[in-house]
Scaffold this active site. Structure first.
Site, mmCIF file in Angstrom:
data_model
loop_
_atom_site.group_PDB
_atom_site.id
_atom_site.type_symbol
_atom_site.label_atom_id
_atom_site.label_comp_id
_atom_site.label_asym_id
_atom_site.label_seq_id
_atom_site.Cartn_x
_atom_site.Cartn_y
_atom_site.Cartn_z
ATOM 1 N N ASP A 17 -8.776 3.535 -3.084
ATOM 2 C CA ASP A 17 -9.876 3.824 -2.159
ATOM 3 C C ASP A 17 -11.077 4.434 -2.869
ATOM 4 O O ASP A 17 -11.120 5.647 -3.126
ATOM 5 C CB ASP A 17 -9.388 4.777 -1.062
ATOM 6 C CG ASP A 17 -8.274 4.170 -0.229
ATOM 7 O OD1 ASP A 17 -8.038 2.953 -0.357
ATOM 8 O OD2 ASP A 17 -7.640 4.908 0.544
ATOM 9 N N GLU A 60 2.752 7.105 -2.515
ATOM 10 C CA GLU A 60 2.473 8.224 -3.421
ATOM 11 C C GLU A 60 2.929 9.580 -2.866
ATOM 12 O O GLU A 60 3.409 10.425 -3.619
ATOM 13 C CB GLU A 60 0.968 8.310 -3.712
ATOM 14 C CG GLU A 60 0.381 7.060 -4.336
ATOM 15 C CD GLU A 60 -0.233 6.129 -3.301
ATOM 16 O OE1 GLU A 60 -0.718 5.065 -3.679
ATOM 17 O OE2 GLU A 60 -0.213 6.490 -2.090
ATOM 18 N N ASP A 66 0.835 -1.198 0.000
ATOM 19 C CA ASP A 66 0.000 0.000 0.000
ATOM 20 C C ASP A 66 0.875 1.255 0.000
ATOM 21 O O ASP A 66 2.057 1.214 0.348
ATOM 22 C CB ASP A 66 -0.897 -0.022 1.229
ATOM 23 C CG ASP A 66 -2.188 0.753 1.047
ATOM 24 O OD1 ASP A 66 -2.317 1.469 0.039
ATOM 25 O OD2 ASP A 66 -3.068 0.639 1.921
#
Length: 760
Positions: free
Chosen positions: A481, A418, A415
């Site tokens: 998400d 970014e 995960d």
């Protein structure tokens, strides 16, 4: 980034200089360099007090031509750089005919007439694909001292642009402003987790901008007849990639930047997670696993999300002993039930984690200009970043993960990656602006390499959120998400199809949506979509995604479509092998499969799953779905109904069906075992024959489940009312014609040839 104020003026404080003509050419057999002044030179005095652009042109591979435009060549290039594993020396050929110089790479050529004003023409098969005109090559400065290089390629009438990563904005990118800049922006904005500076057109070519930092695109949005891309740098490099078909463009682009690894076949099954911030412990996990088994829903992978670790201590890779007092024993017990194990990780180290002090002491964390460790409180208090440009830091990080593999973890959900700062110093001296996008590549690369070493070739698997160009080599990627409603379901699909047109072969999403809680209707429809995707994971944020929380019918739908996916496993594994070998994604935008059908150009609510299955998810409460059927007679695999295209269809479906159409003249192999994704696929395989026309022929491959290759092959040929089948399969097999009610012809093991009556 826009530099102009309308067509005639520049924006305040902005000065642009464009190549105007060719002053000189230097060429050898494989390469040419053009020297382009930024004003027309009429006398020797015109050579003074002005810029001269250096434009290098070469071919790294057949069908690909590279262009590098440089203003000041003395600038320091600190990296990182995209790896180009498919680049070769001496691929192009240069020809000169008077003032015309041409570089050819297979059928693609770059032509320059040095006697005319500045113009580059990219052509194939005697047709100009795109061109660079008077404002297409240059640099821009502003009154703050920033320096940008820009390129412009012409858009033809009716030309459409796709790709640029997993983008949730409109599928066709014409008219959009796109910044290639990693962001944790969800699935409902112009920001993207996976930013890829590669676009594909419906006119036979694609363009890859070879710059790992920020690339700003104006896709017919500043100059409506141009695609413009710019970078804040002294040079700009891009590759024009010829097809002519969209599939061939992707094949050549992924050959250049890297093809995806082949994920293990067990990953095709259903994944279930604990969800994100829900309460869970081993008893909860066992309740979920038992509940799926009691309801006849086979489960392949169980995923532990963030809170398998202690709060405030992500990531320290230590199980929370209060909720998981015996993690190794728990994982052993789960694996004894046939489950694979996935664990959530990210590349951030919270200050409370014991790894923070260790990483700071050993120099494994990214530092600020003053030498202090970079930290902030967003996401985790005092969070720091692992510096993957430091080999020692990479080994330190993956060494912690190896402990988890030794405990029984099979794969990782990588995960984040970014929100990478630019006011930092990297161990290897990398440019912080270029590292912002590239960081995730190093992160996923490191974890994937560990899995490949520890588990072996063909067993490495990620569930990754962020990526840049080349990241397709480390599958699988998921959509991030999203909310839990139909709009989010549709935008997720749109993003996945866009990513597939950017060179990524495998893609997934959170079934049911991540944020919020889906209605039972949304959940059931998302289950259908999710189990007809490359990879299938039930996941949420603050609520569980176990089917029984959404009603008994949700359980039935989840069971039915899980069993269906298991039966489709040999078909899907063959599509996975194709993605691995060619870069063609499993989930394909309709334009990829039907480039000559104008009606397919903008379709983003349906897709092809592999070569032969059309999927149109339902996005409405009442079950109404509108979708497009290309030419020919298509068969609904679930109902047996036939639909002849080309035409638009409007239908209403209950929760046990949806438009899942088999292509005309297709043969879909279905496994006999519907209880698991990996079985003896060739043993008792059913070959489902759909609308097989007189004269049709098809070869069907039953793939290996443990890597590339095949275990059986069938060749079918229809002549009149006879269907001739040839096979080398030593296993029993059967034919079924049409949908689930079709006529069955069973064959004994070892049959080499059969001449059967084709049912009327």
């Amino acid at each position: 980034m826009k530099f102009t104020d309308g067509y005639w003026l520049m924006r305040p404080g902005v000065t642009a200089r464009y190549a105007t003509e060719v002053a000189d050419v230097r060429a050898d057999e494989h390469r040419m360099t053009l020297y382009a002044p930024v004003k027309h030179v009429r006398s020797r005095g015109g050579m003074l007090n002005s810029a001269l652009l250096t434009v290098d042109c070469w071919s790294p591979a057949e069908g690909v031509i590279g262009v590098r435009v440089t203003h000041h060549a003395g600038s320091v290039r600190r990296g990182p750089e995209f790896a180009l594993p498919g680049a070769q020396r001496g691929s192009g050929k240069v020809h000169r005919d008077g003032p015309v110089v041409e570089l050819s790479a297979g059928e693609l050529s770059l032509r320059v007439d040095t006697s005319q004003p500045w113009r580059l023409e990219f052509a194939a098969d005697g047709q100009v694909l795109t061109s660079v005109g008077e404002r297409g090559t240059g640099f821009v400065t502003d009154d703050t001292g920033r320096h940008f290089m820009l390129g412009q390629l012409s858009l033809n009438v009716g030309e459409l642009i796709y790709g640029l990563g997993e983008r949730f904005t409109p599928f066709v990118k014409n008219g959009q402003v796109v910044d290639i800049w990693q962001a944790d922006g969800g699935t409902s904005s112009e920001q993207a987790y996976k930013n890829i500076p590669f676009h594909l057109t419906n006119r036979g070519y694609g363009v890859f901008v070879n710059h790992p930092g920020k690339v700003s695109y104006e896709v017919g949005s500043e100059s409506v007849g141009q695609v413009q891309f710019s970078v804040e740098d002294q040079s700009l490099e891009y590759f024009v990639v010829h097809g002519p078909t969209p599939k061939q463009i992707l094949e050549r682009y992924t050959a250049l930047t890297g093809r995806p690894a082949l994920p293990p076949a067990w990953a095709l099954g259903l994944w279930l997670t604990t969800s994100f911030t829900t309460d869970y412990d081993e008893a909860t996990v066992n309740r979920f696993v038992d509940g799926m088994a009691e309801r006849g829903i086979p489960l392949s992978v169980f995923h532990f999300d963030c809170f398998w670790m202690r709060g405030y201590q992500w990531c320290d890779f230590a199980w929370d002993s209060d909720t998981f007092p015996d993690p190794a024993g728990m994982l052993t017990r789960l694996k004894q039930r046939g489950l694979r194990i996935s664990a959530w990780i990210n590349p951030y180290i919270a200050q409370k984690s014991a790894m923070f002090e260790e990483g700071m002491r050993e120099g494994h964390l990214v530092r600020r200009l003053d030498g202090s460790v970079w930290q902030w409180d967003l996401w985790q208090p005092g969070m720091a970043l692992v510096d993957f440009t430091n080999p020692a830091a990479r080994d330190w990080y993956t060494g912690k993960l190896k402990t988890l593999l030794d405990q029984g973890v099979d794969c990782f959900k990588t995960d984040f990656g970014e929100r990478i700062p630019t006011d930092v110093v990297w161990h290897d001296g990398a440019d912080p602006e270029r590292m912002h996008n590239y960081y995730t590549h190093l992160y996923n690369q490191a974890v994937f390499a560990l899995l490949r070493v520890e588990h072996g070739e063909g067993e490495a698997l990620l569930f990754a959120r962020s990526a840049t160009a080349g990241g397709q080599q480390y599958p699988v990627h998921w959509g991030g998400d999203c909310e839990s409603h139909f709009n989010a379901m549709a935008e997720s699909l749109r993003g996945g199809l866009s990513l597939g047109l950017s060179g990524f072969g495998f893609w997934s999403h959170d079934i049911g949506g991540f944020e919020g809680t889906p209605t039972p209707t949304v959940f059931k429809r998302w289950v259908q979509f999710g189990l007809l995707s490359s990879h299938s994971r039930l996941h949420g944020s603050k609520s569980y995604r176990v089917p029984w929380d959404y009603g008994e019918e949700a359980v039935e739908v989840t069971r039915e479509f899980t069993l269906l996916k298991h039966r489709l496993a040999p078909y899907l594994q063959r599509a996975a092998q194709q993605a691995h070998a060619t870069g063609i994604p499993i989930m394909r935008a309709m334009v990829l499969e039907f480039p000559d059908d104008p009606a397919a150009a903008a379709l983003d609510r349906q897709y092809m799953l592999g070569d032969d299955l059309l999927v149109a998810p339902v996005f409405t409460d009442d079950g109404t779905v509108e979708y497009y059927v290309p030419e020919g007679t298509w068969t609904n695999v679930l109902t047996g109904a036939q639909i002849t295209g080309p035409r638009w269809v409007r239908e209403q479906h209950g929760f046990h069906t949806l438009p899942l159409l088999a292509r005309p003249d297709s043969v879909i192999p279905l496994a006999a075992d519907d209880q698991r994704p990996v079985s003896a696929w060739a043993d008792g395989v059913e070959l489902r024959v759909h609308a097989f026309a007189d004269g049709a022929e098809r070869t069907v491959v039953i793939p290996r489940s443990d890597g590339p290759g095949e275990v059986a092959r069938f060749h079918l040929r229809r002549r009149g009312d006879r269907l001739h089948v040839t096979t080398d399969s030593p296993h029993p097999w059967q034919l079924r014609f049409g949908g689930p009610t079709g006529t069955v012809h069973a064959q004994p093991a070892g049959t080499l040839e059969a001449d059967l009556a084709y049912p009327a």
